[in-house]
Motif scaffolding. Structure first.
Motif, PDB file in Angstrom:
ATOM      1  N   LEU A  53       0.903  -1.252   0.000  1.00 52.10           N
ATOM      2  CA  LEU A  53       0.124  -0.148   0.067  1.00 52.10           C
ATOM      3  C   LEU A  53       0.914   1.210   0.104  1.00 52.10           C
ATOM      4  N   LEU A  54       0.829   2.053  -0.906  1.00 52.34           N
ATOM      5  CA  LEU A  54       1.554   3.085  -1.096  1.00 52.34           C
ATOM      6  C   LEU A  54       0.649   4.494  -1.162  1.00 52.34           C
ATOM      7  N   ALA A  55       0.828   5.061   0.020  1.00 49.87           N
ATOM      8  CA  ALA A  55      -0.167   6.210   0.437  1.00 49.87           C
ATOM      9  C   ALA A  55       0.703   7.590   0.126  1.00 49.87           C
ATOM     10  N   VAL A  56      -0.245   8.456  -0.860  1.00 51.72           N
ATOM     11  CA  VAL A  56       0.227   9.557  -1.467  1.00 51.72           C
ATOM     12  C   VAL A  56      -0.633  10.740  -0.580  1.00 51.72           C
ATOM     13  N   PRO A  57      -0.242  11.630   0.208  1.00 53.35           N
ATOM     14  CA  PRO A  57      -0.557  12.933   0.728  1.00 53.35           C
ATOM     15  C   PRO A  57      -1.681  13.667  -0.115  1.00 53.35           C
ATOM     16  N   ILE A  58      -2.606  14.352   0.248  1.00 50.16           N
ATOM     17  CA  ILE A  58      -3.239  15.384  -0.430  1.00 50.16           C
ATOM     18  C   ILE A  58      -2.000  16.281  -0.870  1.00 50.16           C
ATOM     19  N   PRO A  59      -2.221  17.049  -2.011  1.00 54.19           N
ATOM     20  CA  PRO A  59      -1.201  17.879  -2.563  1.00 54.19           C
ATOM     21  C   PRO A  59      -1.304  19.075  -1.617  1.00 54.19           C
ATOM     22  N   ASP A  60      -0.067  20.017  -1.620  1.00 47.16           N
ATOM     23  CA  ASP A  60      -0.279  20.964  -0.697  1.00 47.16           C
ATOM     24  C   ASP A  60      -1.409  21.990  -1.045  1.00 47.16           C
ATOM     25  N   GLN A  61      -1.518  22.306  -2.330  1.00 44.39           N
ATOM     26  CA  GLN A  61      -2.384  23.326  -2.813  1.00 44.39           C
ATOM     27  C   GLN A  61      -3.786  22.926  -2.355  1.00 44.39           C
ATOM     28  N   TYR A  62      -4.127  21.831  -1.967  1.00 46.38           N
ATOM     29  CA  TYR A  62      -5.663  21.582  -1.545  1.00 46.38           C
ATOM     30  C   TYR A  62      -5.746  21.320  -0.124  1.00 46.38           C
ATOM     31  N   ARG A  63      -4.719  21.495   0.611  1.00 50.55           N
ATOM     32  CA  ARG A  63      -4.725  20.926   2.168  1.00 50.55           C
ATOM     33  C   ARG A  63      -5.822  21.985   2.638  1.00 50.55           C
ATOM     34  N   ALA A  64      -5.739  23.134   2.603  1.00 53.80           N
ATOM     35  CA  ALA A  64      -6.788  24.212   3.147  1.00 53.80           C
ATOM     36  C   ALA A  64      -8.179  23.852   2.717  1.00 53.80           C
ATOM     37  N   GLU A  65      -8.457  23.263   1.442  1.00 53.16           N
ATOM     38  CA  GLU A  65      -9.597  22.806   1.020  1.00 53.16           C
ATOM     39  C   GLU A  65     -10.147  21.676   1.991  1.00 53.16           C
ATOM     40  N   GLY A  66      -8.641  20.524   2.051  1.00 48.61           N
ATOM     41  CA  GLY A  66      -8.985  19.480   2.680  1.00 48.61           C
ATOM     42  C   GLY A  66      -9.315  19.666   4.036  1.00 48.61           C
ATOM     43  N   ARG A  67      -9.069  20.592   4.759  1.00 48.20           N
ATOM     44  CA  ARG A  67      -9.329  20.912   6.171  1.00 48.20           C
ATOM     45  C   ARG A  67     -10.946  21.149   6.466  1.00 48.20           C
ATOM     46  N   SER A  68     -11.374  22.058   5.340  1.00 51.92           N
ATOM     47  CA  SER A  68     -12.802  22.349   5.677  1.00 51.92           C
ATOM     48  C   SER A  68     -13.649  21.024   5.230  1.00 51.92           C
ATOM     49  N   ILE A  69     -13.272  20.447   4.492  1.00 54.40           N
ATOM     50  CA  ILE A  69     -13.754  19.083   4.158  1.00 54.40           C
ATOM     51  C   ILE A  69     -13.855  18.034   5.527  1.00 54.40           C
ATOM     52  N   GLN A  70     -12.630  18.062   5.983  1.00 55.04           N
ATOM     53  CA  GLN A  70     -12.418  16.912   7.175  1.00 55.04           C
ATOM     54  C   GLN A  70     -13.545  17.722   8.115  1.00 55.04           C
ATOM     55  N   ALA A  71     -13.699  19.047   8.625  1.00 55.09           N
ATOM     56  CA  ALA A  71     -14.535  19.324   9.412  1.00 55.09           C
ATOM     57  C   ALA A  71     -15.938  19.079   8.926  1.00 55.09           C
ATOM     58  N   ALA A  72     -16.397  18.969   7.885  1.00 55.34           N
ATOM     59  CA  ALA A  72     -17.811  18.607   7.446  1.00 55.34           C
ATOM     60  C   ALA A  72     -17.897  17.034   7.472  1.00 55.34           C
ATOM     61  N   ILE A  73     -16.841  16.145   7.452  1.00 59.26           N
ATOM     62  CA  ILE A  73     -16.890  14.919   7.681  1.00 59.26           C
ATOM     63  C   ILE A  73     -17.010  14.703   8.895  1.00 59.26           C
ATOM     64  N   GLU A  74     -16.467  15.338   9.870  1.00 66.17           N
ATOM     65  CA  GLU A  74     -16.895  14.966  11.282  1.00 66.17           C
ATOM     66  C   GLU A  74     -18.216  15.334  11.752  1.00 66.17           C
ATOM     67  N   GLN A  75     -18.649  16.476  10.923  1.00 61.85           N
ATOM     68  CA  GLN A  75     -20.184  16.716  11.353  1.00 61.85           C
ATOM     69  C   GLN A  75     -21.140  15.703  10.748  1.00 61.85           C
TER      70      GLN A  75
END
Length: 715
Positions: free
Chosen positions: A248-270
């Protein structure tokens, strides 16, 4: 035997139909069959992203774009799907459109569903599990997806564990993904992968395991590589060993989408919370959460999902191409050995990071350094007269590497400590140079930015050696954000000491102080210059003062810090000389012990002064949980004269090397006098070298007869 089986599979693929076992047959598209026969790179792709992952037409557009990315890298895409009961490896556009439009009902098809879907002549989108089955039987080594399934939250009670994990343990395929979805129990998922014998590797500059929309799931990856070449070397060894489990080769979210990713992560928790409140369970949980997240983010989660899959395809194709080349050149050991050596070195570094020598406090860990990475250009003219009229002057231009944080991390690395280094550089030529020319350093915590330039400083020096002016491009230091510090929380709180410089923005210094305060980790603050020395006030008054705090100002910076932290403004004592300077530094540093545990004041040819809480023979606190002596108790102040240097070439890195030597003594559990001795040894080596940090640093703890002992300077 395995090679013979693979040959029979490929020969069968040439005819278009491969029969594997007694119950499973599949159609291999001619381009895929031809590539497999030639030993070229092939990348398998799932089809549930078409049938169930996205609405039309985004599903078809994404599938076509992903295949295009793979072709651009020199690999052949092989999307897997079921049409009319026939399992296909490699779909045409018309076939993908049929699945995308749901012209016939489509079944989400895992391993368990394959017999029924095929026997009934249905259409189906293959999941990670179903695609792994097809890829392994076709002889495809690399498979790209978005994220894999895992252990659901509460899975230890419900036994809700994705079949993806089981098939990863059965299929000898490299699965490239963005980790596991954060709606899952990531820790237990990693445990199941270990049980299944799956080799888990993170690709990138951080060793944190990603979780789809976030680059840090809160868990460290079992293994880590920094390039696709290293990942291919690992996949090659995996293949050569004949392991029956997957990679399993895990590739992190690209830097330019991390801020967007954080807001999505908050929505996931909700959405997860809402699912629990509404009693949604079983196979209905994931569809509910995905639909709710898309609603909460206004469709942003869909776009981020697309970017993730495209990024995975890019890296997966590169790995597949490198892997095919390694297999093709089995007899030509040079390139293979180079790649495997790099992977082995990375593995060795990971072991050293996970299990370093014990520190002086009896704990385990390596220090962390937070600060600037700068490329320095020194322009020295040999003309006697400098004309500021556009004329060209003769001279010399030298490039070197600086930044206080980088210098300290560089020196500590050369001494064998190899600290975690939290910094930021651009994805430009200077950024590549500073990393490539310092391979002994750990760059995994360094953020690399596409849109910013690596920090650089150019200074013009006349023929007499006097600095005329300098120009600094330091905007990227703002990329050392509180989020970057928080991302590497695990490194900070497990460190025996965290070193920060004032190139780090004040909010990030405060974030580091807050984390260190909670873990009882001492901070060492390096002011760097007069203007930035004031930042220490912000660090100390943030309401999260760490239990131990070191600082290493020079005399001028000490004056600035005292001015900022005390209501009365002292005189400009840094302009004094001889005993007057020593007495002024003693008085100022003792006053500042209200805020610090230990101050190391560097005074050039006047030596070093150590003012601290407690006596000079008492141990200096170190390690998580360390405690400072209370303010207002006994203090000591010791002046250490410096040995005159016989050959001074450059003094810019002397203070940083002194600090590194002193810190190395702390980490070794040495007494104050011995720590100073180490620092002075490195400072003398530094001033005799053109670079800020010499290529080789040597330490000796044997007493030096010519070195004057410290002289107490108590009032």
């Amino acid at each position: 035997m395995q090679a013979a089986i693979a040959v029979r599979r490929v020969l069968g693929a040439k005819a278009g139909l491969v029969r594997l076992g007694r119950h499973l047959s599949m159609q291999v598209a001619p381009p895929v069959a031809e590539a497999l026969r030639a030993g070229d790179a092939v990348v398998a792709l799932e089809s549930t992203i078409i049938t169930h992952g996205m609405p039309y037409p985004q599903n078809l557009e994404t599938a076509e774009r992903v295949e295009e990315i793979i072709r651009e890298q020199g690999a052949v895409p092989a999307t897997v799907g079921i049409l009319g009961g026939q399992l296909h490896v490699g779909l045409s556009r018309a076939q993908m459109e049929r699945l995308a439009r749901h012209e016939r009902p489509c079944v989400k098809t895992s391993r368990r569903d394959l017999p029924c879907v095929m026997a009934k002549g249905l259409d189906g989108g293959t999941t990670v599990s179903g695609t792994l089955v097809a890829a392994a039987r076709a002889g495809i080594s690399v498979f790209v997806t978005g994220g894999v399934g895992g252990v659901h939250r509460g899975g230890h009670r419900t036994m809700d564990v994705s079949a993806d994990l089981i098939d990863l343990g059965r299929a000898p395929v490299c699965c490239v993904c963005a980790g596991v979805k954060s709606i899952l129990d990531v820790g237990r998922t990693l445990e199941v992968l270990e049980t299944q014998g799956v080799c888990v590797v993170t690709l990138g500059e951080s060793d944190r395991f990603p979780a789809f929309f976030t680059s840090d799931s809160g868990h460290r990856s079992p293994h880590h590589v920094t390039t696709c070449s290293e990942a291919a070397a690992v996949a090659y060894q995996h293949s050569e060993l004949g392991l029956e489990s997957g990679l399993l080769l895990a590739v992190p979210i690209p830097d330019q989408y991390r801020a967007e990713g954080r807001s999505i992560q908050a929505a996931i928790e909700q959405a997860v919370s809402e699912a629990e409140q509404q009693g949604v369970s079983g196979r209905d949980v994931t569809p509910f959460i995905l639909a709710r997240v898309n609603e909460l983010t206004g469709g942003a989660s869909l776009q981020a999902n697309i970017h993730l899959v495209e990024n995975n395809a890019l890296h997966g194709a590169k790995v597949a191409v490198e892997l095919a080349e390694l297999k093709r050149n089995r007899g030509k050991r040079g390139r293979l050995e180079g790649s495997v050596t790099r992977a082995a070195a990375q593995s060795r570094d990971k072991v050293q990071k996970d299990d370093p020598a014990p520190d002086a406090s009896g704990g385990r860990g390596v220090p962390t350094v937070i600060g600037g990475s700068i490329v320095d250009f020194v322009i020295k003219t040999t003309d006697k007269h400098l004309q500021m009229d556009g004329s060209t002057h003769r001279g010399h231009i030298a490039q070197s590497y600086g930044g206080v944080g980088r210098n300290v991390a560089d020196a500590l690395s050369r001494l064998g400590h190899r600290p975690h280094f939290v910094s930021a550089v651009g994805r430009d030529q200077l950024g590549l140079a500073v990393i490539a020319n310092n391979p002994h350093m750990d760059w995994r915590c360094v953020d690399r930015r596409e849109s910013l330039c690596t920090a650089s400083y150019a200074v013009l020096v006349d023929s007499t050696g006097s600095v005329q002016f300098g120009v600094g491009d330091m905007d990227i230091h703002e990329a050392i954000t509180p989020e970057l510090v928080e991302r590497h929380r695990a490194s900070l709180v497990s460190s025996p000491l965290v070193v920060t410089d004032a190139n780090t923005p004040s909010p990030s210094l405060s974030a580091a102080a807050r984390l260190c305060a909670a873990a009882g980790v001492p901070i060492w603050f390096e002011p760097t210059d007069l203007r930035k020395a004031v930042k220490s006030a912000a660090l100390l008054t943030a309401g999260h003062q760490p239990p131990v705090l070191y600082s290493s100002p020079n005399a001028a910076e000490l004056h600035t810090m005292l001015t900022a932290l005390t209501p009365d403004r002292p005189g400009a004592f840094h302009l004094l000389k001889g005993d007057q300077l020593l007495d002024a530094c003693r008085d100022a540093s003792l006053r500042l012990l209200e805020h610090f545990h230990c101050l190391l004041v560097t005074m050039g040819t006047n030596g070093v002064m150590i003012s601290r809480r407690g006596g000079r023979s008492e141990p200096l606190p170190l390690g998580p949980g360390a405690r400072a002596l209370p303010a207002g108790g006994p203090t000591s102040c010791v002046h250490y004269p410096v040995t005159a240097a016989s050959n001074v070439v450059n003094v810019s890195g002397a203070g940083d090397c002194f600090n590194a030597g002193f810190i190395s003594g702390l980490l070794a559990g040495l007494a104050q006098d011995r720590c100073v001795q180490r620092g002075q040894q490195l400072a003398l080596q530094a001033v005799a070298c053109a670079a800020a940090v010499p290529d080789t640093l040597q330490l000796s703890d044997a007493p030096e007869p010519h070195q004057a002992p410290g002289v107490s300077r108590l009032p």
